[in-house]
Design an enzyme around this catalytic site. Structure first.
Site, PDB file in Angstrom:
ATOM      1  N   ARG A   1       0.781  -1.122  -0.105  1.00 46.08           N
ATOM      2  CA  ARG A   1      -0.146   0.169   0.217  1.00 46.08           C
ATOM      3  C   ARG A   1       0.746   1.015   0.039  1.00 46.08           C
ATOM      4  O   ARG A   1       0.394   2.299  -0.345  1.00 46.08           O
ATOM      5  CB  ARG A   1      -1.070  -0.096   1.260  1.00 46.08           C
ATOM      6  CG  ARG A   1      -2.012   1.101   1.060  1.00 46.08           C
ATOM      7  CD  ARG A   1      -2.983   0.836   2.211  1.00 46.08           C
ATOM      8  NE  ARG A   1      -4.246   1.377   2.063  1.00 46.08           N
ATOM      9  CZ  ARG A   1      -4.701   2.721   3.101  1.00 46.08           C
ATOM     10  NH1 ARG A   1      -3.413   2.972   3.953  1.00 46.08           N
ATOM     11  NH2 ARG A   1      -5.395   3.478   2.966  1.00 46.08           N
TER      12      ARG A   1
ATOM     13  N   ILE B   1      -7.583   7.362  -0.945  1.00 50.00           N
ATOM     14  CA  ILE B   1      -7.674   6.058  -0.933  1.00 50.00           C
ATOM     15  C   ILE B   1      -8.459   5.435   0.119  1.00 50.00           C
ATOM     16  O   ILE B   1      -8.205   6.066   1.326  1.00 50.00           O
ATOM     17  CB  ILE B   1      -6.121   5.677  -0.845  1.00 50.00           C
ATOM     18  CG1 ILE B   1      -5.839   3.982  -0.795  1.00 50.00           C
ATOM     19  CG2 ILE B   1      -5.576   6.056   0.341  1.00 50.00           C
ATOM     20  CD1 ILE B   1      -4.392   3.594  -1.070  1.00 50.00           C
ATOM     21  N   SER B   2      -9.246   4.436   0.089  1.00 49.58           N
ATOM     22  CA  SER B   2     -10.136   3.976   1.214  1.00 49.58           C
ATOM     23  C   SER B   2      -9.235   3.424   2.169  1.00 49.58           C
ATOM     24  O   SER B   2      -8.020   2.851   1.851  1.00 49.58           O
ATOM     25  CB  SER B   2     -11.005   2.896   0.774  1.00 49.58           C
ATOM     26  OG  SER B   2     -11.625   3.567  -0.155  1.00 49.58           O
ATOM     27  N   LYS B   3      -9.650   3.238   3.360  1.00 49.50           N
ATOM     28  CA  LYS B   3      -9.206   2.603   4.650  1.00 49.50           C
ATOM     29  C   LYS B   3      -8.918   1.117   4.448  1.00 49.50           C
ATOM     30  O   LYS B   3      -9.703   0.601   3.631  1.00 49.50           O
ATOM     31  CB  LYS B   3      -9.860   2.393   5.843  1.00 49.50           C
ATOM     32  CG  LYS B   3     -10.424   3.665   6.763  1.00 49.50           C
ATOM     33  CD  LYS B   3     -11.025   3.187   7.961  1.00 49.50           C
ATOM     34  CE  LYS B   3     -12.193   4.206   8.312  1.00 49.50           C
ATOM     35  NZ  LYS B   3     -12.261   3.860   9.812  1.00 49.50           N
ATOM     36  N   PRO B   4      -7.753   0.491   4.598  1.00 46.69           N
ATOM     37  CA  PRO B   4      -7.482  -0.867   4.381  1.00 46.69           C
ATOM     38  C   PRO B   4      -8.955  -1.939   4.938  1.00 46.69           C
ATOM     39  O   PRO B   4      -9.219  -2.874   4.303  1.00 46.69           O
ATOM     40  CB  PRO B   4      -6.365  -1.324   5.242  1.00 46.69           C
ATOM     41  CG  PRO B   4      -5.610  -0.112   5.310  1.00 46.69           C
ATOM     42  CD  PRO B   4      -6.576   0.990   5.373  1.00 46.69           C
TER      43      PRO B   4
END
Ligand code: SAH
Length: 257
Positions: free
Chosen positions: A71, A97-100
């Site tokens: 990431r 970017i979205s949270k994992p």
């Protein structure tokens, strides 16, 4: 937009033996840079995966995929230290970017498509992602799908994703610049459609481009004024719709910019 790749400091350990040391040319030795959590990226990513599992992500296909993608290579160098924290991060042009944990949750839902029920080892077929952003989720999806079509409406991010993904040489990830609200008919029918931006409702084009046995996972506006995750399954009997937890995504917009 140019992407600066973070360079990980290499620990300089004395390796020259007593016999060779005297003959080595004098090279300036850089001081050792202290390592931060993001720098030992494999270990930090493994810890991220453990946390995802502790939060309830149980599909081994998802955990493997989340553990496989760097990431930190998708965020600006200034944010590298936060790359494996469970947080969304800016990727430019007002997008994130979205949270994992959200990426993992949505992909786990996608793998619950009717066609894959009872097939815990199988990959999805072709998947359409709406909102490529920096390309991170497309890289994760590539581990769980035979083919990934990812569409982005902002040229700057489309190009950034291209740059980010180039070193991975993923022949099965196809990036398109376009308005994902109309889907991408050329790749249809899709085994799964996943949106990283939230609109009023799920566009009809996505439903039309979904294969029977396929599933859409998308954030949409909820009755309370926020957003909720919606799952739509296309079965031989028709559409089945499920509204899940509240989420927070950037808006789904029409047109290219
Ligand atoms: N999956 C991405 C998250 C990107 S954020 C990642 O891993 O980085 C959501 C993205 O959706 C934004 O880049 C935004 O520009 C894009 N987007 C919004 N509406 C869109 C549309 N109609 N078509 C394609 N992309 C869209």
């Amino acid at each position: 937009m140019a992407t600066q790749r973070p360079s990980f400091p290499v620990r300089l350990t004395p390796t020259a033996s007593a016999a060779t040391r005297g003959r080595m040319p004098a090279v300036p030795v850089k001081p050792m840079v202290p390592s931060t959590p993001s720098m030992a990226s494999n270990a930090v990513r493994a810890r991220m995966v453990q946390k995802l599992a502790a939060q309830g992500v149980s599909d081994p296909r998802v955990l493997r995929a989340m553990g496989a993608v760097d990431r930190h290579l998708f965020v600006d160098s200034a944010l590298v230290n936060q790359a494996y924290e469970d947080t969304s991060l800016p990727i430019g042009l007002g997008q994130t970017i979205s949270k994992p944990s959200v990426v993992a949750r949505m992909i786990e839902l996608l793998l619950g498509a009717p066609a894959l029920i009872g097939k815990p080892q199988d990959k999805l077929g072709r998947v359409l992602e709406i909102g490529t952003g920096c390309g991170y989720q497309a890289a994760v999806l590539n581990h769980v799908a035979s083919e990934v079509y990812s569409i982005e409406r902002l040229r700057g991010l489309h190009e950034r994703a291209r740059t980010n993904l180039r070193p991975f040489r993923l022949a099965t990830v196809h990036l398109m610049l376009g308005d994902g609200m109309i889907g991408y008919a050329k790749g249809a029918p899709y085994a799964g459609i996943i949106a990283a931006a939230g609109g009023e409702a799920v566009p009809q084009a996505w439903v039309d481009q979904l294969a029977v046995g396929g599933r859409i996972v998308a954030p949409t506006h909820s009755a309370s004024g926020g957003q909720a995750l919606v799952v739509i399954d296309k079965t031989a009997r028709g559409l089945e719709r499920l509204v899940l937890e509240a989420v927070h995504f950037v808006p789904l917009k029409s047109g290219i910019a």
